[in-house]
Enzyme design. Structure first.
Site, PDB file in Angstrom:
ATOM      1  N   ARG A   1      22.189 -14.324   4.237  1.00 35.20           N
ATOM      2  CA  ARG A   1      21.204 -13.190   5.125  1.00 35.20           C
ATOM      3  C   ARG A   1      22.521 -12.197   4.920  1.00 35.20           C
ATOM      4  NH1 ARG A   1      20.984 -13.775  10.354  1.00 35.20           N
ATOM      5  NH2 ARG A   1      20.453 -15.778  10.553  1.00 35.20           N
TER       6      ARG A   1
ATOM      7  N   TYR B   1       5.934   8.184   1.635  1.00 35.51           N
ATOM      8  CA  TYR B   1       5.298   7.384   0.293  1.00 35.51           C
ATOM      9  C   TYR B   1       4.858   6.322   2.205  1.00 35.51           C
ATOM     10  CZ  TYR B   1       5.022   2.347  -0.220  1.00 35.51           C
ATOM     11  OH  TYR B   1       4.573   0.696  -0.980  1.00 35.51           O
TER      12      TYR B   1
ATOM     13  N   ASP C   1      14.854   9.492   0.083  1.00 34.86           N
ATOM     14  CA  ASP C   1      14.622   8.407   0.003  1.00 34.86           C
ATOM     15  C   ASP C   1      13.909   8.910  -1.713  1.00 34.86           C
ATOM     16  OD1 ASP C   1      12.819   6.533  -1.641  1.00 34.86           O
ATOM     17  OD2 ASP C   1      11.066   6.234  -0.342  1.00 34.86           O
TER      18      ASP C   1
ATOM     19  N   LYS D   1      10.992  -0.015  -8.270  1.00 35.27           N
ATOM     20  CA  LYS D   1      10.272   0.496  -9.384  1.00 35.27           C
ATOM     21  C   LYS D   1      11.176   1.287 -10.445  1.00 35.27           C
ATOM     22  CE  LYS D   1       7.903   0.517  -5.925  1.00 35.27           C
ATOM     23  NZ  LYS D   1       7.014   1.465  -4.435  1.00 35.27           N
TER      24      LYS D   1
HETATM   25  C1  LIG Z   1       7.031   1.665  -3.320  1.00 33.62           C
HETATM   26  C2  LIG Z   1       7.910   3.085  -2.088  1.00 33.62           C
HETATM   27  C3  LIG Z   1       8.470   2.231  -1.160  1.00 33.62           C
HETATM   28  C4  LIG Z   1       8.613   1.125  -0.492  1.00 33.62           C
HETATM   29  O1  LIG Z   1       9.652  -0.211  -1.375  1.00 33.62           O
HETATM   30  P1  LIG Z   1       8.813  -1.613  -1.693  1.00 33.62           P
HETATM   31  O2  LIG Z   1      10.009  -2.022  -2.484  1.00 33.62           O
HETATM   32  O3  LIG Z   1       7.005  -1.397  -2.078  1.00 33.62           O
HETATM   33  O4  LIG Z   1       8.467  -1.929  -0.725  1.00 33.62           O
HETATM   34  C5  LIG Z   1       9.180   3.289  -1.031  1.00 33.62           C
HETATM   35  N1  LIG Z   1       9.427   4.754  -0.700  1.00 33.62           N
HETATM   36  C6  LIG Z   1       8.417   5.215  -2.468  1.00 33.62           C
HETATM   37  C7  LIG Z   1       8.752   5.984  -2.907  1.00 33.62           C
HETATM   38  C8  LIG Z   1       8.224   4.530  -3.087  1.00 33.62           C
HETATM   39  O5  LIG Z   1       7.190   4.414  -4.128  1.00 33.62           O
END
Ligand SMILES: *Cc1c(COP(=O)(O)O)cnc(C)c1O
Length: 392
Positions: free
Chosen positions: A59, A112, A184, A209
Protein backbone atom coordinates in the site's frame (compact mmCIF):
# COMPACT_ATOMS: atom_id res chain seq x y z
CA UNK A 1 18.74 7.48 -17.00
CA UNK A 2 22.41 8.25 -17.68
CA UNK A 3 22.10 10.02 -21.05
CA UNK A 4 23.21 13.65 -21.30
CA UNK A 5 20.61 14.46 -23.94
CA UNK A 6 16.85 14.34 -23.43
CA UNK A 7 15.34 11.14 -24.77
CA UNK A 8 12.26 11.14 -26.99
CA UNK A 9 8.98 9.78 -25.61
CA UNK A 10 9.22 6.70 -27.86
CA UNK A 11 12.52 5.81 -26.15
CA UNK A 12 11.45 6.81 -22.64
CA UNK A 13 8.41 4.54 -22.91
CA UNK A 14 10.82 1.61 -23.39
CA UNK A 15 13.85 2.60 -21.30
CA UNK A 16 12.40 5.02 -18.74
CA UNK A 17 12.50 2.40 -15.98
CA UNK A 18 16.08 1.22 -16.62
CA UNK A 19 18.36 1.21 -13.65
CA UNK A 20 15.68 0.72 -11.02
CA UNK A 21 16.73 -2.84 -10.34
CA UNK A 22 20.06 -4.58 -10.53
CA UNK A 23 18.64 -7.56 -12.41
CA UNK A 24 19.71 -8.78 -15.81
CA UNK A 25 16.24 -9.29 -17.22
CA UNK A 26 15.34 -7.43 -20.39
CA UNK A 27 11.61 -7.39 -19.59
CA UNK A 28 10.48 -6.03 -16.22
CA UNK A 29 10.13 -8.52 -13.40
CA UNK A 30 6.99 -8.65 -11.26
CA UNK A 31 6.96 -8.33 -7.47
CA UNK A 32 3.58 -9.41 -6.12
CA UNK A 33 4.75 -9.46 -2.51
CA UNK A 34 2.42 -7.43 -0.28
CA UNK A 35 5.11 -7.02 2.35
CA UNK A 36 8.92 -6.93 2.35
CA UNK A 37 11.42 -8.28 4.84
CA UNK A 38 14.06 -6.01 6.36
CA UNK A 39 17.55 -7.40 6.79
CA UNK A 40 18.03 -5.77 10.20
CA UNK A 41 16.15 -3.79 12.82
CA UNK A 42 18.04 -0.69 11.76
CA UNK A 43 17.08 -1.21 8.12
CA UNK A 44 13.45 -1.77 9.13
CA UNK A 45 13.37 1.48 11.08
CA UNK A 46 14.94 3.34 8.18
CA UNK A 47 12.51 1.94 5.59
CA UNK A 48 9.42 2.37 7.77
CA UNK A 49 10.10 6.05 8.35
CA UNK A 50 11.47 6.84 4.88
CA UNK A 51 9.86 8.68 2.01
CA UNK A 52 7.74 6.47 -0.24
CA UNK A 53 9.47 3.13 0.39
CA UNK A 54 9.09 0.72 -2.55
CA UNK A 55 9.95 -2.37 -0.44
CA UNK A 56 8.05 -2.03 2.84
CA UNK A 57 4.34 -2.78 2.32
CA UNK A 58 2.60 -2.58 -1.05
CA UNK A 59 0.00 0.00 0.00
CA UNK A 60 3.01 2.29 0.55
CA UNK A 61 4.84 1.27 -2.61
CA UNK A 62 6.04 -1.67 -4.64
CA UNK A 63 9.05 -2.24 -6.94
CA UNK A 64 6.92 -3.04 -10.01
CA UNK A 65 4.66 -0.05 -9.30
CA UNK A 66 7.77 2.15 -8.90
CA UNK A 67 8.99 1.16 -12.38
CA UNK A 68 5.68 2.15 -13.98
CA UNK A 69 5.78 5.42 -12.04
CA UNK A 70 9.28 6.17 -13.30
CA UNK A 71 8.29 5.63 -16.94
CA UNK A 72 5.17 7.80 -16.72
CA UNK A 73 6.93 10.63 -14.86
CA UNK A 74 9.53 10.68 -17.65
CA UNK A 75 6.87 10.75 -20.35
CA UNK A 76 5.14 13.72 -18.70
CA UNK A 77 8.45 15.48 -18.04
CA UNK A 78 7.73 15.61 -14.30
CA UNK A 79 10.06 14.68 -11.45
CA UNK A 80 7.75 12.16 -9.81
CA UNK A 81 4.64 10.08 -10.35
CA UNK A 82 2.32 8.12 -8.08
CA UNK A 83 0.43 5.14 -9.50
CA UNK A 84 -2.97 4.58 -7.94
CA UNK A 85 -5.84 2.12 -8.14
CA UNK A 86 -7.77 3.92 -10.89
CA UNK A 87 -8.05 7.23 -12.66
CA UNK A 88 -10.69 8.31 -10.16
CA UNK A 89 -8.40 7.12 -7.34
CA UNK A 90 -5.72 9.44 -8.72
CA UNK A 91 -8.07 12.39 -9.26
CA UNK A 92 -9.89 12.10 -5.92
CA UNK A 93 -6.68 11.60 -3.93
CA UNK A 94 -4.94 14.50 -5.68
CA UNK A 95 -7.86 16.84 -5.05
CA UNK A 96 -8.34 15.73 -1.42
CA UNK A 97 -4.62 16.19 -0.72
CA UNK A 98 -4.89 19.82 -1.81
CA UNK A 99 -8.05 21.14 -0.17
CA UNK A 100 -9.60 21.56 3.28
CA UNK A 101 -13.02 22.70 4.44
CA UNK A 102 -13.56 26.33 3.47
CA UNK A 103 -11.44 26.09 0.31
CA UNK A 104 -12.70 26.71 -3.21
CA UNK A 105 -11.97 25.01 -6.55
CA UNK A 106 -12.43 26.35 -10.06
CA UNK A 107 -13.25 23.57 -12.54
CA UNK A 108 -14.88 23.14 -15.94
CA UNK A 109 -18.56 22.61 -16.70
CA UNK A 110 -17.43 19.61 -18.76
CA UNK A 111 -15.45 16.90 -17.00
CA UNK A 112 -15.28 13.13 -16.90
CA UNK A 113 -18.46 12.04 -15.09
CA UNK A 114 -16.67 10.76 -11.98
CA UNK A 115 -14.77 14.05 -11.68
CA UNK A 116 -18.02 16.02 -11.98
CA UNK A 117 -19.54 13.96 -9.18
CA UNK A 118 -16.47 14.43 -6.98
CA UNK A 119 -16.48 18.19 -7.52
CA UNK A 120 -20.19 18.93 -7.63
CA UNK A 121 -21.63 16.35 -5.21
CA UNK A 122 -18.99 14.92 -2.86
CA UNK A 123 -16.70 17.85 -2.02
CA UNK A 124 -19.52 20.27 -1.07
CA UNK A 125 -20.51 17.77 1.67
CA UNK A 126 -17.10 18.41 3.23
CA UNK A 127 -17.24 22.20 3.00
CA UNK A 128 -15.28 22.64 -0.22
CA UNK A 129 -17.04 24.80 -2.79
CA UNK A 130 -16.60 24.49 -6.54
CA UNK A 131 -17.28 26.91 -9.40
CA UNK A 132 -17.64 25.33 -12.83
CA UNK A 133 -16.77 27.53 -15.80
CA UNK A 134 -16.76 27.37 -19.60
CA UNK A 135 -13.39 25.80 -20.36
CA UNK A 136 -13.10 27.51 -23.74
CA UNK A 137 -12.83 30.93 -22.04
CA UNK A 138 -9.64 31.45 -19.96
CA UNK A 139 -11.08 34.73 -18.61
CA UNK A 140 -13.90 32.72 -17.01
CA UNK A 141 -11.33 30.86 -14.88
CA UNK A 142 -9.85 34.17 -13.73
CA UNK A 143 -13.27 35.67 -12.97
CA UNK A 144 -14.16 32.66 -10.81
CA UNK A 145 -11.05 32.88 -8.60
CA UNK A 146 -11.63 33.85 -4.97
CA UNK A 147 -9.22 34.51 -2.11
CA UNK A 148 -9.94 30.97 -0.84
CA UNK A 149 -9.40 29.27 -4.24
CA UNK A 150 -6.80 26.52 -3.85
CA UNK A 151 -7.14 24.52 -7.08
CA UNK A 152 -7.93 24.93 -10.73
CA UNK A 153 -8.99 21.61 -12.28
CA UNK A 154 -8.93 21.22 -16.06
CA UNK A 155 -9.38 18.45 -18.58
CA UNK A 156 -8.45 18.82 -22.26
CA UNK A 157 -9.66 17.57 -24.66
CA UNK A 158 -12.66 17.04 -22.44
CA UNK A 159 -15.08 14.18 -22.30
CA UNK A 160 -17.19 13.75 -24.39
CA UNK A 161 -17.35 16.90 -26.52
CA UNK A 162 -13.60 17.30 -27.16
CA UNK A 163 -13.57 20.93 -26.06
CA UNK A 164 -10.09 22.35 -25.51
CA UNK A 165 -8.76 24.28 -22.50
CA UNK A 166 -5.91 26.72 -23.16
CA UNK A 167 -3.28 25.10 -20.92
CA UNK A 168 -0.77 27.95 -20.98
CA UNK A 169 -3.36 30.68 -20.43
CA UNK A 170 -5.08 28.94 -17.52
CA UNK A 171 -1.76 27.89 -15.95
CA UNK A 172 -0.50 31.49 -16.08
CA UNK A 173 -3.70 32.86 -14.49
CA UNK A 174 -3.59 30.29 -11.68
CA UNK A 175 0.13 30.79 -11.08
CA UNK A 176 -0.29 34.56 -10.83
CA UNK A 177 -2.76 33.94 -7.99
CA UNK A 178 -0.72 31.20 -6.29
CA UNK A 179 -3.30 28.54 -7.15
CA UNK A 180 -2.28 24.93 -7.95
CA UNK A 181 -3.37 23.51 -11.32
CA UNK A 182 -4.37 19.92 -12.10
CA UNK A 183 -4.86 18.74 -15.70
CA UNK A 184 -6.52 15.45 -16.66
CA UNK A 185 -4.41 14.43 -19.67
CA UNK A 186 -6.14 11.09 -20.29
CA UNK A 187 -7.58 11.90 -23.74
CA UNK A 188 -4.38 13.34 -25.19
CA UNK A 189 -1.78 11.07 -23.54
CA UNK A 190 1.76 12.42 -23.06
CA UNK A 191 2.47 11.50 -26.68
CA UNK A 192 0.13 14.22 -27.94
CA UNK A 193 0.31 16.76 -25.11
CA UNK A 194 2.45 17.47 -22.05
CA UNK A 195 0.59 19.91 -19.78
CA UNK A 196 3.72 20.45 -17.66
CA UNK A 197 5.37 22.19 -20.64
CA UNK A 198 2.56 24.75 -20.49
CA UNK A 199 2.98 25.40 -16.75
CA UNK A 200 0.47 22.92 -15.28
CA UNK A 201 1.53 21.69 -11.81
CA UNK A 202 -0.07 18.25 -11.56
CA UNK A 203 -0.97 15.93 -14.42
CA UNK A 204 -3.44 13.09 -13.83
CA UNK A 205 -4.42 10.16 -16.04
CA UNK A 206 -6.72 7.26 -16.13
CA UNK A 207 -3.94 4.79 -16.96
CA UNK A 208 -6.75 2.36 -17.74
CA UNK A 209 -6.99 4.11 -21.11
CA UNK A 210 -4.06 4.93 -23.46
CA UNK A 211 -1.22 4.31 -21.00
CA UNK A 212 -2.32 0.70 -20.46
CA UNK A 213 -3.80 0.49 -23.93
CA UNK A 214 -5.18 -3.06 -23.93
CA UNK A 215 -8.39 -2.85 -21.85
CA UNK A 216 -6.97 -5.31 -19.32
CA UNK A 217 -6.07 -3.17 -16.30
CA UNK A 218 -7.48 -0.39 -14.14
CA UNK A 219 -5.03 2.23 -12.82
CA UNK A 220 -4.51 5.94 -12.44
CA UNK A 221 -1.50 8.18 -12.04
CA UNK A 222 -0.58 11.67 -10.88
CA UNK A 223 2.67 13.35 -11.95
CA UNK A 224 4.28 16.45 -10.47
CA UNK A 225 7.20 17.84 -8.52
CA UNK A 226 8.54 15.50 -5.85
CA UNK A 227 7.21 17.40 -2.80
CA UNK A 228 3.71 17.69 -4.28
CA UNK A 229 3.60 13.98 -5.16
CA UNK A 230 4.93 13.08 -1.70
CA UNK A 231 2.03 14.99 -0.14
CA UNK A 232 -0.47 13.18 -2.36
CA UNK A 233 1.17 9.86 -1.44
CA UNK A 234 0.70 10.65 2.28
CA UNK A 235 -3.02 10.90 1.56
CA UNK A 236 -3.09 7.88 -0.76
CA UNK A 237 -1.79 5.51 1.91
CA UNK A 238 -4.58 6.62 4.23
CA UNK A 239 -7.31 6.58 1.56
CA UNK A 240 -6.09 3.17 0.37
CA UNK A 241 -6.15 3.93 -3.35
CA UNK A 242 -2.92 2.02 -3.99
CA UNK A 243 -2.08 0.10 -7.17
CA UNK A 244 -0.56 -3.37 -7.29
CA UNK A 245 2.20 -5.33 -9.02
CA UNK A 246 0.00 -7.09 -11.56
CA UNK A 247 -1.67 -3.95 -12.91
CA UNK A 248 1.68 -2.12 -12.86
CA UNK A 249 3.33 -4.94 -14.80
CA UNK A 250 0.61 -4.93 -17.45
CA UNK A 251 0.95 -1.16 -17.58
CA UNK A 252 4.72 -1.44 -18.15
CA UNK A 253 4.01 -3.81 -20.99
CA UNK A 254 1.41 -1.50 -22.53
CA UNK A 255 3.56 1.62 -22.13
CA UNK A 256 6.28 0.19 -24.35
CA UNK A 257 4.06 0.65 -27.42
CA UNK A 258 2.29 3.84 -26.28
CA UNK A 259 3.81 6.11 -28.93
CA UNK A 260 3.04 3.73 -31.82
CA UNK A 261 -0.51 3.13 -30.64
CA UNK A 262 -1.45 6.74 -29.98
CA UNK A 263 0.03 7.96 -33.25
CA UNK A 264 -1.91 5.38 -35.24
CA UNK A 265 -5.12 5.97 -33.25
CA UNK A 266 -4.84 9.73 -33.82
CA UNK A 267 -4.35 9.22 -37.58
CA UNK A 268 -7.32 6.83 -37.82
CA UNK A 269 -9.56 9.13 -35.74
CA UNK A 270 -8.86 12.04 -38.10
CA UNK A 271 -9.71 9.87 -41.13
CA UNK A 272 -12.92 8.69 -39.48
CA UNK A 273 -13.84 12.24 -38.41
CA UNK A 274 -13.50 13.46 -42.01
CA UNK A 275 -15.56 10.55 -43.32
CA UNK A 276 -18.33 11.03 -40.73
CA UNK A 277 -18.38 14.81 -41.27
CA UNK A 278 -19.47 14.16 -44.86
CA UNK A 279 -22.15 11.58 -43.93
CA UNK A 280 -25.77 12.80 -44.23
CA UNK A 281 -26.92 10.97 -41.07
CA UNK A 282 -24.34 12.84 -38.98
CA UNK A 283 -25.34 16.35 -37.85
CA UNK A 284 -22.06 17.27 -36.16
CA UNK A 285 -18.58 15.86 -35.56
CA UNK A 286 -16.56 16.94 -32.52
CA UNK A 287 -12.85 16.40 -33.16
CA UNK A 288 -10.13 18.99 -32.48
CA UNK A 289 -8.18 17.80 -35.53
CA UNK A 290 -10.88 19.03 -37.91
CA UNK A 291 -10.24 22.51 -39.35
CA UNK A 292 -13.82 23.46 -38.54
CA UNK A 293 -13.46 22.61 -34.82
CA UNK A 294 -13.86 26.06 -33.19
CA UNK A 295 -10.59 25.60 -31.27
CA UNK A 296 -8.54 23.89 -33.96
CA UNK A 297 -5.82 26.57 -33.90
CA UNK A 298 -5.42 26.27 -30.12
CA UNK A 299 -5.38 22.47 -30.35
CA UNK A 300 -2.60 22.70 -32.97
CA UNK A 301 -0.59 24.95 -30.64
CA UNK A 302 -0.68 22.67 -27.63
CA UNK A 303 -1.12 19.17 -29.12
CA UNK A 304 1.09 17.13 -31.44
CA UNK A 305 -1.85 15.12 -32.79
CA UNK A 306 -5.47 15.11 -31.65
CA UNK A 307 -6.03 11.72 -30.06
CA UNK A 308 -8.17 8.69 -30.79
CA UNK A 309 -11.50 9.94 -29.42
CA UNK A 310 -14.15 11.80 -31.39
CA UNK A 311 -17.85 12.26 -30.88
CA UNK A 312 -20.72 12.71 -33.28
CA UNK A 313 -24.27 14.00 -33.04
CA UNK A 314 -26.82 12.22 -35.19
CA UNK A 315 -29.43 13.97 -37.29
CA UNK A 316 -31.98 11.36 -36.11
CA UNK A 317 -31.65 12.26 -32.39
CA UNK A 318 -31.63 9.96 -29.33
CA UNK A 319 -33.17 6.97 -31.17
CA UNK A 320 -30.65 7.19 -34.02
CA UNK A 321 -27.79 7.22 -31.52
CA UNK A 322 -29.10 4.09 -29.81
CA UNK A 323 -29.60 2.40 -33.17
CA UNK A 324 -26.05 3.25 -34.29
CA UNK A 325 -24.35 1.72 -31.25
CA UNK A 326 -26.57 -1.36 -31.53
CA UNK A 327 -25.84 -1.87 -35.25
CA UNK A 328 -22.06 -1.47 -35.17
CA UNK A 329 -20.41 -4.87 -35.62
CA UNK A 330 -16.65 -4.39 -35.26
CA UNK A 331 -17.01 -1.46 -32.88
CA UNK A 332 -18.21 -2.67 -29.48
CA UNK A 333 -20.85 -0.81 -27.49
CA UNK A 334 -18.78 -0.31 -24.33
CA UNK A 335 -17.48 2.48 -22.14
CA UNK A 336 -13.75 3.28 -21.88
CA UNK A 337 -11.24 4.27 -24.54
CA UNK A 338 -7.59 3.98 -25.42
CA UNK A 339 -7.56 0.22 -26.03
CA UNK A 340 -6.57 -1.58 -29.22
CA UNK A 341 -10.23 -2.25 -30.03
CA UNK A 342 -12.65 0.49 -31.11
CA UNK A 343 -15.56 1.28 -28.81
CA UNK A 344 -18.65 3.44 -29.11
CA UNK A 345 -21.02 4.65 -26.45
CA UNK A 346 -24.25 6.65 -26.46
CA UNK A 347 -23.33 9.32 -23.90
CA UNK A 348 -26.82 10.23 -22.69
CA UNK A 349 -27.68 6.62 -21.85
CA UNK A 350 -24.52 6.28 -19.72
CA UNK A 351 -24.90 9.59 -17.96
CA UNK A 352 -28.63 9.52 -17.22
CA UNK A 353 -28.21 7.25 -14.20
CA UNK A 354 -25.65 9.45 -12.45
CA UNK A 355 -26.06 13.06 -13.52
CA UNK A 356 -29.07 15.35 -13.65
CA UNK A 357 -30.36 16.53 -17.04
CA UNK A 358 -29.14 20.00 -16.03
CA UNK A 359 -25.61 18.65 -15.42
CA UNK A 360 -25.65 16.80 -18.77
CA UNK A 361 -26.85 19.90 -20.60
CA UNK A 362 -24.34 22.12 -18.76
CA UNK A 363 -21.62 19.80 -20.04
CA UNK A 364 -22.87 20.50 -23.58
CA UNK A 365 -23.87 16.91 -24.27
CA UNK A 366 -26.56 16.40 -26.89
CA UNK A 367 -29.02 13.47 -26.44
CA UNK A 368 -27.86 12.16 -29.84
CA UNK A 369 -24.14 12.22 -28.99
CA UNK A 370 -22.13 9.04 -29.61
CA UNK A 371 -18.54 8.95 -28.38
CA UNK A 372 -16.19 6.89 -30.51
CA UNK A 373 -12.86 5.60 -29.17
CA UNK A 374 -10.79 4.56 -32.16
CA UNK A 375 -8.66 1.45 -31.79
CA UNK A 376 -6.00 -0.09 -33.97
CA UNK A 377 -8.16 -1.83 -36.57
CA UNK A 378 -7.60 -0.80 -40.19
CA UNK A 379 -9.39 2.54 -40.64
CA UNK A 380 -11.14 1.33 -43.82
CA UNK A 381 -12.75 -1.52 -41.87
CA UNK A 382 -13.92 0.96 -39.22
CA UNK A 383 -15.29 3.35 -41.85
CA UNK A 384 -17.21 0.50 -43.49
CA UNK A 385 -18.69 -0.52 -40.12
CA UNK A 386 -19.96 3.03 -39.55
CA UNK A 387 -21.40 3.25 -43.07
CA UNK A 388 -23.36 0.01 -42.62
CA UNK A 389 -24.53 0.94 -39.11
CA UNK A 390 -25.61 4.45 -40.15
CA UNK A 391 -27.62 3.00 -43.06
CA UNK A 392 -30.01 1.36 -40.57
C1 LIG B 1 -11.77 6.98 -17.58
C2 LIG B 1 -11.45 8.38 -17.21
C3 LIG B 1 -11.28 8.73 -15.87
C4 LIG B 1 -11.45 7.75 -14.74
O1 LIG B 1 -10.51 6.73 -14.81
P1 LIG B 1 -10.76 5.26 -14.16
O2 LIG B 1 -9.47 4.57 -14.45
O3 LIG B 1 -11.94 4.69 -14.86
O4 LIG B 1 -11.02 5.47 -12.72
C5 LIG B 1 -10.93 10.04 -15.59
N1 LIG B 1 -10.80 10.96 -16.56
C6 LIG B 1 -10.97 10.66 -17.85
C7 LIG B 1 -10.81 11.72 -18.87
C8 LIG B 1 -11.30 9.36 -18.22
O5 LIG B 1 -11.51 9.05 -19.51
Amino acid sequence: MTSDFPLHPETLAIHGDDGLEADTDVAPSIHPSSTFRARSAAEFAEIASGERPSRFYTRYGNPTVARAERVIAGLEGKAAALLLASGMGAIATTVLANVSAGDHIVAQTSHYMGTTRLLADLLPRFGVTVSQVDQTDPAAFEAALRPETRLVMIETPSNPTLAITDLAAVAAIARAHGVTTIADNTFASPINQRPGEHGIDLVVHSATKYLGGHSDLVAGVVCGEAAAVQRIWEHAIVLGASSNAFDAWLLLRGLRTLALRVTRQSDSALLLARMLEAHPAVAKVHYPGLERHPQHALARRQMKAFGGVLSIELAGGYAAAQSLVARLELVANAVSLGGVESLAVHAASVWEGSLSIAQIEAAGVSPSLVRIAVGLEHPEDLARDFVQALAG
